[in-house]
Design an enzyme around this catalytic site. Structure first.
Site, mmCIF file in Angstrom:
data_model
loop_
_atom_site.group_PDB
_atom_site.id
_atom_site.type_symbol
_atom_site.label_atom_id
_atom_site.label_comp_id
_atom_site.label_asym_id
_atom_site.label_seq_id
_atom_site.Cartn_x
_atom_site.Cartn_y
_atom_site.Cartn_z
ATOM 1 N N ARG A 56 5.378 -18.831 56.515
ATOM 2 C CA ARG A 56 5.351 -19.712 55.465
ATOM 3 C C ARG A 56 6.086 -21.335 56.089
ATOM 4 O O ARG A 56 5.963 -22.474 55.439
ATOM 5 C CB ARG A 56 5.844 -19.629 53.916
ATOM 6 C CG ARG A 56 4.894 -18.986 53.112
ATOM 7 C CD ARG A 56 4.960 -18.879 51.801
ATOM 8 N NE ARG A 56 5.884 -17.969 51.459
ATOM 9 C CZ ARG A 56 7.250 -17.920 51.130
ATOM 10 N NH1 ARG A 56 7.734 -19.104 51.035
ATOM 11 N NH2 ARG A 56 7.947 -16.802 50.648
ATOM 12 N N TYR A 108 -15.250 -33.103 41.154
ATOM 13 C CA TYR A 108 -14.595 -32.644 39.764
ATOM 14 C C TYR A 108 -13.486 -31.778 39.986
ATOM 15 O O TYR A 108 -12.345 -31.557 38.838
ATOM 16 C CB TYR A 108 -15.694 -32.198 38.848
ATOM 17 C CG TYR A 108 -16.281 -30.658 39.581
ATOM 18 C CD1 TYR A 108 -15.713 -29.575 39.184
ATOM 19 C CD2 TYR A 108 -17.305 -30.437 40.415
ATOM 20 C CE1 TYR A 108 -15.920 -28.218 39.608
ATOM 21 C CE2 TYR A 108 -17.700 -29.326 41.049
ATOM 22 C CZ TYR A 108 -17.118 -28.306 40.682
ATOM 23 O OH TYR A 108 -17.451 -26.954 40.918
ATOM 24 N N ASP A 178 -8.700 -39.978 48.911
ATOM 25 C CA ASP A 178 -9.367 -38.669 49.519
ATOM 26 C C ASP A 178 -10.414 -39.113 50.136
ATOM 27 O O ASP A 178 -11.421 -39.837 49.766
ATOM 28 C CB ASP A 178 -9.957 -37.835 48.290
ATOM 29 C CG ASP A 178 -10.888 -36.846 48.436
ATOM 30 O OD1 ASP A 178 -11.224 -36.565 49.798
ATOM 31 O OD2 ASP A 178 -11.193 -35.643 47.625
ATOM 32 N N LYS A 203 -14.667 -29.416 55.248
ATOM 33 C CA LYS A 203 -16.099 -30.277 55.346
ATOM 34 C C LYS A 203 -16.541 -30.764 56.927
ATOM 35 O O LYS A 203 -16.459 -30.137 57.724
ATOM 36 C CB LYS A 203 -16.275 -31.561 54.369
ATOM 37 C CG LYS A 203 -15.639 -30.870 52.712
ATOM 38 C CD LYS A 203 -16.452 -29.913 52.324
ATOM 39 C CE LYS A 203 -15.827 -29.730 50.904
ATOM 40 N NZ LYS A 203 -16.521 -28.321 50.169
HETATM 41 C C1 LIG Z 1 -14.301 -35.021 47.925
HETATM 42 C C2 LIG Z 1 -13.761 -33.457 48.032
HETATM 43 N N1 LIG Z 1 -12.308 -33.779 47.957
HETATM 44 C C3 LIG Z 1 -11.774 -32.192 47.897
HETATM 45 C C4 LIG Z 1 -12.621 -31.129 47.900
HETATM 46 C C5 LIG Z 1 -11.956 -29.851 47.825
HETATM 47 O O1 LIG Z 1 -11.851 -29.504 49.227
HETATM 48 P P1 LIG Z 1 -11.779 -27.844 49.425
HETATM 49 O O2 LIG Z 1 -12.975 -27.328 48.944
HETATM 50 O O3 LIG Z 1 -11.431 -27.698 50.697
HETATM 51 O O4 LIG Z 1 -10.544 -27.016 48.588
HETATM 52 C C6 LIG Z 1 -13.923 -31.352 47.904
HETATM 53 C C7 LIG Z 1 -14.660 -30.067 48.003
HETATM 54 O O5 LIG Z 1 -15.998 -29.963 47.772
HETATM 55 C C8 LIG Z 1 -14.487 -32.548 48.226
HETATM 56 O O6 LIG Z 1 -16.073 -32.736 48.168
#
Ligand SMILES: Cc1ncc(COP(=O)(O)O)c(C=O)c1O
Length: 383
Positions: A56, A108, A178, A203
């Site tokens: 960790r 969400y 984000d 992604k």
């Molecule tokens: C814009 C955005 N932020 C954060 C996340 C969360 O990421 P993770 O699925 O890697 O936890 C997603 C997931 O779809 C996302 O589309």
């Protein structure tokens, strides 16, 4: 920040473009016999007495990926087991009973985290539309953190990051962006005044739908150190293999994104005049309400994500989705293969996305094949 046991990342030329940095950053220093890529250190423990004693504490593979993401975004990167693990750690930067202003249109899962923290009495939440800077900043009075997305999921709302970040700073609030949909190759939010950038590397950075991983890139090293401590204490660490794969994905991000983005623009334009489509959200289209701000904050392009409303019923929309033969009906985004889904089927998006809104993640297949699939399935489902 803990030292990675090995290797020392190669020195980058400050004149290199981001596309080149994505290919070179985080590689081991070029000494004779050095490997081209960092090792995959599959170890839960380390020989005493070193900075890293236990799994960790750190990992050579995370260190390489963090060096690359930090170089691309211009800050101190900390990687996590998923995007939402990064979000959870960043939320901890809000002081007890502090206020967070969250963009109304957001992934969400992020909204869920902040709503849960509010319900637990940990913080106060205010929602505001990120495409209305005045409203965002009015909500930011007395707030500790403002949370926006470069290109917001699933309606492709583009935030005016420089204006929001400057206003938030004047009010004493941190701005978190984000930037999952924009990636470090389309926007560098720290350069635009933000304090923390968050990526779901699951992604576009990973790019092959084969891993989950998240990252936070901080302007302030003290914030990054705090996140490292939280990662250690909460255990939300990335896997060594996932970190390796994310870095390998990053190497080809520029070419994948260029191709997918060009196709997204083409498909968005064609969908906008399709008789079975009532609305298209893609900031790269000149007619899109987000286009003017996108040309300022996303000058390189508007990315590979778009959404559109099918001009029919929910049943017809679902028939369209299941009628596709090339594009996969599946959640997630940013992979080489195109994915599509109807977002309002998630309770968390039902209030944001219209019932027939489909979110399309454009991959790197031939744009003509993608268009033929979409056009055929739309006409068949809404004949
Ligand atoms: C814009 C955005 N932020 C954060 C996340 C969360 O990421 P993770 O699925 O890697 O936890 C997603 C997931 O779809 C996302 O589309």
């Amino acid at each position: 920040m803990p030292d990675t046991p090995y290797p020392t990342p190669v020195t980058l030329d400050p004149g290199w473009t981001p596309d080149t940095v994505a290919v070179q950053a985080g590689r081991p220093t070029r000494t004779p016999g050095a490997p081209m890529n960092p090792p995959i250190a599959m170890s839960s423990t380390y020989v005493q007495d070193a900075t890293i004693e236990y799994g960790r504490d750190g990992n050579a593979g995370w260190g390489a990926l963090e060096a690359a993401l930090g170089a691309l975004d211009g800050g101190h990167a900390v990687t996590f087991s998923s995007g939402l693990a990064a979000v959870t750690a960043i939320a901890d930067l809000v002081p007890q009973s502090g206020t967070v202003v969250l963009s109304t249109v957001t992934y969400y899962g992020v909204r869920n985290i902040f709503q849960r923290l509010q319900a637990q009495g940990r913080l106060h939440l205010r929602m505001a539309p990120a495409d209305d800077t005045t409203a965002m900043l009015a909500a930011a009075d007395g707030a500790a953190m403002v949370w926006i997305e470069s290109i917001a999921n699933p309606l492709m709302v583009v935030a005016d990051v420089p204006a929001i970040a400057a206003g938030a700073r004047e009010r004493g609030a941190l701005t978190v962006v984000d930037s999952t949909f924009a990636t470090p190759l389309r926007q560098r939010p720290l350069d635009l005044g933000a304090d923390v950038v968050m990526h779901s590397a699951t992604k576009l950075i990973g790019g092959h739908s084969d891993l989950l991983l998240g990252a936070a890139v901080c302007r302030d090293e003290a914030h990054a150190q705090r996140l490292v401590t939280l990662r250690h204490d909460h255990g939300a660490i990335p896997g060594a293999l996932e970190a390796f794969l994310a870095l390998r994905g990053l190497r080809t991000l520029a070419v994948r994104l260029d191709r997918a983005e060009a196709s997204a623009l083409e498909i968005a334009g064609r969908l906008a005049s399709h008789p079975r489509v009532s609305r298209v959200n893609y900031p790269g289209l000149p007619a899109d309400p987000q286009h003017e701000v996108a040309t300022r904050v996303l000058p390189g392009g508007s990315g590979s994500m778009l959404s559109f409303e099918v001009a029919g019923s929910v049943e017809q929309t679902d028939a369209f989705l299941t009628g596709l033969r090339l594009i996969t009906h599946a959640t997630s985004l940013g992979g080489v293969e195109s994915l599509i889904e109807r977002r309002s089927r998630y309770p968390g998006d039902a209030g944001v996305a219209a019932p027939t809104l489909c979110r399309l993640s454009v991959g790197i297949e031939s744009v003509d094949d993608l268009w033929a699939d979409l056009d055929h399935a739309l006409r068949a489902a809404l004949s």
